[in-house]
Design an enzyme around this catalytic site. Structure first.
Site, PDB file in Angstrom:
ATOM      1  N   HIS A  40      62.503  48.666  44.288  1.00  0.00           N
ATOM      2  CA  HIS A  40      61.736  47.950  43.520  1.00  0.00           C
ATOM      3  C   HIS A  40      60.399  48.721  43.089  1.00  0.00           C
ATOM      4  O   HIS A  40      59.903  48.986  42.101  1.00  0.00           O
ATOM      5  CB  HIS A  40      61.050  46.671  44.428  1.00  0.00           C
ATOM      6  CG  HIS A  40      59.976  46.080  43.971  1.00  0.00           C
ATOM      7  ND1 HIS A  40      59.737  45.163  43.036  1.00  0.00           N
ATOM      8  CD2 HIS A  40      58.724  46.605  44.371  1.00  0.00           C
ATOM      9  CE1 HIS A  40      58.496  44.933  42.835  1.00  0.00           C
ATOM     10  NE2 HIS A  40      57.839  45.699  43.621  1.00  0.00           N
TER      11      HIS A  40
ATOM     12  N   ASP B 118      26.677  16.591  48.288  1.00  0.00           N
ATOM     13  CA  ASP B 118      28.296  16.823  48.660  1.00  0.00           C
ATOM     14  C   ASP B 118      28.355  17.925  49.599  1.00  0.00           C
ATOM     15  O   ASP B 118      29.461  18.230  50.334  1.00  0.00           O
ATOM     16  CB  ASP B 118      28.642  17.573  47.380  1.00  0.00           C
ATOM     17  CG  ASP B 118      29.260  16.482  46.416  1.00  0.00           C
ATOM     18  OD1 ASP B 118      29.748  15.377  46.766  1.00  0.00           O
ATOM     19  OD2 ASP B 118      29.268  16.812  45.046  1.00  0.00           O
TER      20      ASP B 118
ATOM     21  N   HIS C 149      57.973  51.699  39.634  1.00  0.00           N
ATOM     22  CA  HIS C 149      58.642  50.650  39.856  1.00  0.00           C
ATOM     23  C   HIS C 149      59.784  50.844  38.945  1.00  0.00           C
ATOM     24  O   HIS C 149      60.189  50.470  37.884  1.00  0.00           O
ATOM     25  CB  HIS C 149      58.226  49.378  39.645  1.00  0.00           C
ATOM     26  CG  HIS C 149      57.039  49.302  40.573  1.00  0.00           C
ATOM     27  ND1 HIS C 149      55.687  49.726  40.238  1.00  0.00           N
ATOM     28  CD2 HIS C 149      56.911  48.563  41.811  1.00  0.00           C
ATOM     29  CE1 HIS C 149      54.664  49.191  41.195  1.00  0.00           C
ATOM     30  NE2 HIS C 149      55.437  48.457  41.959  1.00  0.00           N
TER      31      HIS C 149
ATOM     32  N   GLY D 160      58.432  37.157  41.765  1.00  0.00           N
ATOM     33  CA  GLY D 160      57.151  37.209  42.164  1.00  0.00           C
ATOM     34  C   GLY D 160      56.066  36.296  41.291  1.00  0.00           C
ATOM     35  O   GLY D 160      55.193  35.571  41.919  1.00  0.00           O
TER      36      GLY D 160
ATOM     37  N   LEU E   6      50.386  39.254  39.711  1.00  0.00           N
ATOM     38  CA  LEU E   6      51.380  38.431  39.332  1.00  0.00           C
ATOM     39  C   LEU E   6      51.233  37.040  39.026  1.00  0.00           C
ATOM     40  O   LEU E   6      50.333  36.483  39.759  1.00  0.00           O
ATOM     41  CB  LEU E   6      52.706  38.546  40.501  1.00  0.00           C
ATOM     42  CG  LEU E   6      53.322  39.898  40.449  1.00  0.00           C
ATOM     43  CD1 LEU E   6      54.096  40.137  41.761  1.00  0.00           C
ATOM     44  CD2 LEU E   6      54.317  40.279  39.416  1.00  0.00           C
TER      45      LEU E   6
ATOM     46  N   GLU F  73      41.750  25.426  38.002  1.00  0.00           N
ATOM     47  CA  GLU F  73      40.784  26.449  37.581  1.00  0.00           C
ATOM     48  C   GLU F  73      41.434  27.609  37.233  1.00  0.00           C
ATOM     49  O   GLU F  73      41.089  28.349  36.162  1.00  0.00           O
ATOM     50  CB  GLU F  73      39.661  26.690  38.819  1.00  0.00           C
ATOM     51  CG  GLU F  73      38.846  25.357  39.177  1.00  0.00           C
ATOM     52  CD  GLU F  73      39.524  24.460  39.933  1.00  0.00           C
ATOM     53  OE1 GLU F  73      40.669  24.593  40.332  1.00  0.00           O
ATOM     54  OE2 GLU F  73      38.908  23.270  40.195  1.00  0.00           O
TER      55      GLU F  73
ATOM     56  N   SER G 299      30.683  16.370  34.486  1.00  0.00           N
ATOM     57  CA  SER G 299      29.561  17.105  35.322  1.00  0.00           C
ATOM     58  C   SER G 299      29.176  18.499  34.519  1.00  0.00           C
ATOM     59  O   SER G 299      27.992  18.840  34.756  1.00  0.00           O
ATOM     60  CB  SER G 299      30.360  17.335  36.681  1.00  0.00           C
ATOM     61  OG  SER G 299      30.524  16.325  37.213  1.00  0.00           O
TER      62      SER G 299
ATOM     63  N   HIS H 119      26.341  23.267  38.472  1.00  0.00           N
ATOM     64  CA  HIS H 119      25.939  23.049  40.091  1.00  0.00           C
ATOM     65  C   HIS H 119      25.967  24.422  40.810  1.00  0.00           C
ATOM     66  O   HIS H 119      26.704  24.896  41.701  1.00  0.00           O
ATOM     67  CB  HIS H 119      27.054  22.099  40.672  1.00  0.00           C
ATOM     68  CG  HIS H 119      27.196  21.000  40.159  1.00  0.00           C
ATOM     69  ND1 HIS H 119      27.317  20.678  38.737  1.00  0.00           N
ATOM     70  CD2 HIS H 119      26.979  19.778  40.549  1.00  0.00           C
ATOM     71  CE1 HIS H 119      27.352  19.488  38.380  1.00  0.00           C
ATOM     72  NE2 HIS H 119      27.137  18.699  39.538  1.00  0.00           N
TER      73      HIS H 119
ATOM     74  N   HIS I 162      30.567  22.358  48.659  1.00  0.00           N
ATOM     75  CA  HIS I 162      30.204  22.550  47.299  1.00  0.00           C
ATOM     76  C   HIS I 162      29.001  23.392  46.915  1.00  0.00           C
ATOM     77  O   HIS I 162      28.723  23.407  45.747  1.00  0.00           O
ATOM     78  CB  HIS I 162      29.921  21.127  46.819  1.00  0.00           C
ATOM     79  CG  HIS I 162      31.231  20.355  46.481  1.00  0.00           C
ATOM     80  ND1 HIS I 162      32.009  20.044  47.713  1.00  0.00           N
ATOM     81  CD2 HIS I 162      31.719  19.559  45.497  1.00  0.00           C
ATOM     82  CE1 HIS I 162      33.381  19.334  47.138  1.00  0.00           C
ATOM     83  NE2 HIS I 162      32.857  19.084  45.865  1.00  0.00           N
TER      84      HIS I 162
ATOM     85  N   ILE J   7      65.323  39.863  44.485  1.00  0.00           N
ATOM     86  CA  ILE J   7      64.699  41.231  45.343  1.00  0.00           C
ATOM     87  C   ILE J   7      63.334  41.160  45.222  1.00  0.00           C
ATOM     88  O   ILE J   7      62.824  40.959  44.125  1.00  0.00           O
ATOM     89  CB  ILE J   7      65.416  42.353  44.967  1.00  0.00           C
ATOM     90  CG1 ILE J   7      66.887  42.440  45.626  1.00  0.00           C
ATOM     91  CG2 ILE J   7      64.572  43.478  45.685  1.00  0.00           C
ATOM     92  CD1 ILE J   7      67.065  42.657  47.083  1.00  0.00           C
TER      93      ILE J   7
ATOM     94  N   ARG K 123      22.625  21.811  38.169  1.00  0.00           N
ATOM     95  CA  ARG K 123      22.949  20.587  38.263  1.00  0.00           C
ATOM     96  C   ARG K 123      21.581  19.778  38.140  1.00  0.00           C
ATOM     97  O   ARG K 123      21.408  18.800  37.420  1.00  0.00           O
ATOM     98  CB  ARG K 123      23.185  20.147  39.564  1.00  0.00           C
ATOM     99  CG  ARG K 123      23.607  18.567  39.634  1.00  0.00           C
ATOM    100  CD  ARG K 123      23.484  18.313  41.191  1.00  0.00           C
ATOM    101  NE  ARG K 123      24.021  16.898  41.487  1.00  0.00           N
ATOM    102  CZ  ARG K 123      23.451  16.078  42.410  1.00  0.00           C
ATOM    103  NH1 ARG K 123      22.628  16.806  43.103  1.00  0.00           N
ATOM    104  NH2 ARG K 123      24.007  15.053  42.601  1.00  0.00           N
TER     105      ARG K 123
ATOM    106  N   HIS L  64      54.453  45.295  37.035  1.00  0.00           N
ATOM    107  CA  HIS L  64      55.029  46.575  37.713  1.00  0.00           C
ATOM    108  C   HIS L  64      55.997  47.239  36.912  1.00  0.00           C
ATOM    109  O   HIS L  64      56.378  48.246  37.042  1.00  0.00           O
ATOM    110  CB  HIS L  64      54.995  46.148  39.052  1.00  0.00           C
ATOM    111  CG  HIS L  64      56.201  44.979  39.269  1.00  0.00           C
ATOM    112  ND1 HIS L  64      56.207  43.982  39.128  1.00  0.00           N
ATOM    113  CD2 HIS L  64      57.463  45.487  39.445  1.00  0.00           C
ATOM    114  CE1 HIS L  64      57.153  43.191  39.230  1.00  0.00           C
ATOM    115  NE2 HIS L  64      58.184  44.057  39.450  1.00  0.00           N
TER     116      HIS L  64
HETATM  117  C1  LIG Z   1      49.141  38.566  42.605  1.00  0.00           C
HETATM  118  C2  LIG Z   1      49.735  39.917  43.171  1.00  0.00           C
HETATM  119  N1  LIG Z   1      50.183  40.089  44.385  1.00  0.00           N
HETATM  120  C3  LIG Z   1      50.952  40.874  44.705  1.00  0.00           C
HETATM  121  C4  LIG Z   1      51.325  42.245  43.838  1.00  0.00           C
HETATM  122  C5  LIG Z   1      52.212  43.393  44.543  1.00  0.00           C
HETATM  123  N2  LIG Z   1      53.522  43.233  44.035  1.00  0.00           N
HETATM  124  C6  LIG Z   1      53.976  43.814  42.987  1.00  0.00           C
HETATM  125  S1  LIG Z   1      55.436  43.644  42.391  1.00  0.00           S
HETATM  126  C7  LIG Z   1      55.460  42.643  43.732  1.00  0.00           C
HETATM  127  C8  LIG Z   1      57.019  41.870  44.119  1.00  0.00           C
HETATM  128  C9  LIG Z   1      57.384  41.199  42.958  1.00  0.00           C
HETATM  129  O1  LIG Z   1      58.721  40.623  42.973  1.00  0.00           O
HETATM  130  P1  LIG Z   1      59.547  40.336  41.667  1.00  0.00           P
HETATM  131  O2  LIG Z   1      58.749  39.554  40.906  1.00  0.00           O
HETATM  132  O3  LIG Z   1      60.689  39.949  42.176  1.00  0.00           O
HETATM  133  O4  LIG Z   1      59.725  41.830  41.059  1.00  0.00           O
HETATM  134  P2  LIG Z   1      61.172  42.837  41.222  1.00  0.00           P
HETATM  135  O5  LIG Z   1      61.383  43.209  42.560  1.00  0.00           O
HETATM  136  O6  LIG Z   1      62.074  41.727  40.385  1.00  0.00           O
HETATM  137  O7  LIG Z   1      60.777  43.925  40.263  1.00  0.00           O
HETATM  138  C10 LIG Z   1      54.491  42.544  44.630  1.00  0.00           C
HETATM  139  C11 LIG Z   1      54.184  41.593  45.905  1.00  0.00           C
HETATM  140  C12 LIG Z   1      50.847  41.724  42.548  1.00  0.00           C
HETATM  141  N3  LIG Z   1      51.141  42.694  41.739  1.00  0.00           N
HETATM  142  N4  LIG Z   1      50.367  40.785  42.300  1.00  0.00           N
END
Ligand SMILES: Cc1ncc(C[n+]2csc(CCOP(=O)(O)OP(=O)(O)O)c2C)c(N)n1
Length: 676
Positions: A279, A499, A32, A166, A123, A441, A404, A491, A503, A197, A551, A72
């Site tokens: 990217h 429930d 990246h 992201g 992310l 959670e 709980s 539980h 659940h 982007i 539980r 990334h």
């Molecule tokens: C939870 C999750 N879903 C999907 C991805 C795959 N993924 C890696 S980077 C990215 C896009 C991220 O965009 P952004 O945060 O804008 O990064 P930039 O393009 O600015 O480097 C995705 C979907 C991931 N790493 N984590």
């Protein structure tokens, strides 16, 4: 205004960061490059001017913590670690994404590379765990140095993070941000790289709201700065950026801060600037050559180092050493003035248990009555309260299910500023030990991960086993990082009562047991529950553990009173004649609405004996392969486990993992295969 003045050498260092990032991805053949190129000035400004760090001592207690939430863009950080002198070398950059032996994997990994505070890549989790780091800072300071004004305490530090769209799009960042503002985490600053982007292109399609207004509504301090000038030109004005950050630090001591930086991904790479292709793919020889020409580099040469600029950037280590020396004085004075607290600090740092730990459990077990029906969640609550009395480092709570899950610590103050007090929780204190996550959670999992990474304290978090699904991704990351998070999932079975199916956990036990390095513990009765806690805390192996608890009441067994202590940590405990052991997948038995209790056991009719195996990895029934590479940069309170499954199988130089089940080649979907 800051005293930070950009020099020609700073500018050259930033150019070098861009070129090295482009070269590293190009050599790796994938990666990246876009964000590391455009984030270079931001990361450089933070590492050179704002983050208090000592590259010669990556685990220095007094350091600020930095988390790159968008993992990334790992080169953003690796290059700064190289510049700062953390021991990350040019060779490491040349081996970016280089298989099992690399120290610069595609996404930053905790324990592997000096200066990496947490594994990121999924992310949103870095963002949320950064908030946990801030929780950990405050709670630990409260334990060790509660009366010193925070900025004067050796245990005070700041948390810095960089995130992208992201991270902001993921719900987890919003969940956690809401809590961060409530908690008044003024030592947290997140830089939001708004390059508009992501992989599928322009973020306008999917992120239309005013993010800063959203964060203001949570209670964050926000500001923004743009490298894109009103006339459309682009200027990486790091002095201006530094001023905005410094202003935020001064203006909002009690608020977390989000600084949005408008940038163009991959700037100024010809043909790739503001282009989604930058990217996640290498730029290509032509674009890299174009970038080098623009920045005054020889397009024919790769990994060129501007030695003068590097030497200039390396001076940050001298400043770090100075800061460390100053801190040492403060720390020594604190030690002398607080011998008891210093002893506590030494114990926590060494990852040792307090003296009264065993006695607390023994005394509790002495109160258990054989034959009585006790839900293991109740036993768990009793154990937590018993050990909390001797373990001030133990703190935790639930995602709105404390009653709980039995995760309430009797008499404990709630971890929250006093003004958060409610009729139900009147005793709120910034150093309290009872956590409340709301119905969040995943946030709970991320925050407790951050607490573990950012302090020497021991958090726990509870919810219904059913809703562990919401937390799963953070659990997996804890297992990957080998940090001893503690999940209290009550539980545990279809016996959740009225429930109904929403659940009732069905596949959960099997699916969590399939996560390598997660110790899923399902004790059969109160004794096994207590002993499971004893073993979880006493072993030096620091993998996360999940207590899966009933539980309903289950009988306290005479056999476990005698055998649970050894039994939980060794081979299965037997109750009857020594035949081939048969571990129960539906133990403890579920009480029936009618008929005799306990129900007649099916086992004696078979040629086998029942056995309790509350945690399969503990009883050795799951094989592990030795690690291909030992982690090297972990504090003593967070040692790695002695043997590890092959999580680290990457690239081509390791064998396939053997710890996790390998899918059958003939049945990609086993359920379908069985049906047809
Ligand atoms: C939870 C999750 N879903 C999907 C991805 C795959 N993924 C890696 S980077 C990215 C896009 C991220 O965009 P952004 O945060 O804008 O990064 P930039 O393009 O600015 O480097 C995705 C979907 C991931 N790493 N984590």
């Amino acid at each position: 205004m800051t005293e930070f003045k950009e020099t020609e050498l700073d500018e050259r260092a930033i150019k070098m960061a861009k070129v090295l990032s482009a070269d590293a991805v190009e050599k790796a053949g994938s990666g990246h490059p876009g964000s590391p190129i455009s984030l270079a000035p931001v990361a450089y400004t933070l590492y050179q001017h704002f983050i208090k760090h000592d590259p010669n001592d990556p685990n220095w207690e007094g350091r600020d913590r930095f988390i790159l939430s968008g993992g990334h863009a790992s080169l953003t950080q690796y290059v700064q670690l190289y510049f700062s002198g953390y021991g990350v070398t040019l060779d490491d950059l040349k081996h970016f994404r280089g298989g099992a032996d690399t120290r610069t994997p595609g996404h930053p990994e905790y324990g592997l590379t000096p200066g990496i505070e947490m594994t990121t890549g999924p992310l949103g989790q870095g963002f949320a765990s950064a908030i946990g780091f801030a929780y950990g800072e405050r709670f630990q300071r409260g334990l060790l140095d509660p009366n010193t004004p925070k900025e004067e305490s050796p245990f005070y530090h700041k948390i810095w993070a960089i995130c992208g769209e992201g991270d902001i799009e993921e719900g987890i960042s919003g969940e956690a941000a809401s809590l961060a503002a409530n908690q008044k985490l003024g030592n947290l600053t997140v830089i939001f790289d708004a390059n508009r982007i992501q992989i599928e292109g322009d973020t306008n399609l999917v992120l239309a709201e005013d993010v800063l207004k959203r964060f203001q509504a949570y209670g964050w301090y926000t500001d923004e700065f743009s490298f894109i000038q009103p006339d459309g030109s682009y200027k990486e004005d790091i002095e201006g950026l530094a001023d905005v950050i410094a202003k935020a630090e001064a203006a909002a001591p009690d608020q977390p801060k989000l600084i949005k930086v408008h940038s163009l991904i991959a700037w100024p790479t010809p043909g790739k600037t503001n282009d989604p292709s930058s990217h996640g793919s290498k730029l290509g020889a032509e674009a890299v050559a174009g970038l080098k020409k623009l920045l005054g580099y020889d397009p024919e040469e790769s990994f060129h180092v501007d030695e003068e600029a590097l030497a200039h950037a390396r001076k940050v280590a001298e400043r770090g050493l100075e800061a460390h020396k100053e801190w040492d004085e403060k720390f020594d004075a604190w030690r002398k003035a607080n011998p008891d607290k210093a002893a506590l600090y030494d114990r926590l740092k060494a990852g040792e248990l307090p003296e009264g730990f065993d006695k607390a459990i023994d005394d509790l077990e002495a109160t258990f009555e054989v034959g009585k029906g006790v839900a293991t969640r109740g036993a768990s609550g009793s154990v937590l309260n018993a050990i909390a009395a001797v373990m001030p480092e133990l703190w935790g709570g639930s995602a709105d299910l404390g009653g709980s899950n039995k995760t309430d610590l009797k008499g404990a103050a709630t971890f929250a500023p006093a003004e958060c007090a409610t009729a139900q929780w009147p005793n709120c204190n910034e150093f309290g030990r009872q956590l409340h996550f709301g119905v969040r959670e995943f946030t709970m999992g991320c925050i407790t991960n951050g607490i573990l990474l950012g302090s020497h304290t021991r958090p726990f978090g509870g919810t219904f086993f059913m809703f562990s699904d919401y937390e799963r991704s953070a659990v997996r990351l804890a297992a990957l990082m080998e940090i001893p998070n503690l999940y209290i999932w009550s539980h545990d079975s279809v016996a959740v009562g009225e429930d109904g199916p929403t659940h009732q956990p069905i596949e959960h036990l099997a699916s969590f047991r399939a996560i390598p390095q997660l110790e899923v513990i399902r004790p059969a009765d109160a004794f096994e529950t207590a002993e499971a806690y004893r073993y979880f805390f006493e072993k030096k192996n620091t993998l996360p553990g999940a207590m899966v608890l009933t539980r309903q009441g289950v009988p306290v067994l005479a056999e476990t009173a005698a055998k649970a202590k050894d039994g939980v940590r060794k081979a299965p405990t037997s109750w009857s004649t020594p035949r081939a052991p048969r571990t129960s997948s539906f133990w403890p038995p579920v009480p029936r609405s009618s008929g005799p209790w306990p129900p007649p056991r099916p086992w004696p009719t078979r040629a086998s004996r029942p056995a309790s195996s509350p945690c399969r990895p503990w009883s050795g029934s799951r094989s592990r392969t030795p690690s291909t590479r030992r982690p090297c940069f972990r504090p003593p309170s967070r040692p790695a486990s002695p043997s590890r499954p092959a999580w680290r199988c990457r690239g081509t130089s390791t064998s396939a993992p053997t710890a996790s089940p390998s899918p059958s080649s003939s049945s990609a979907c086993r359920a379908t295969a069985r049906r047809t």
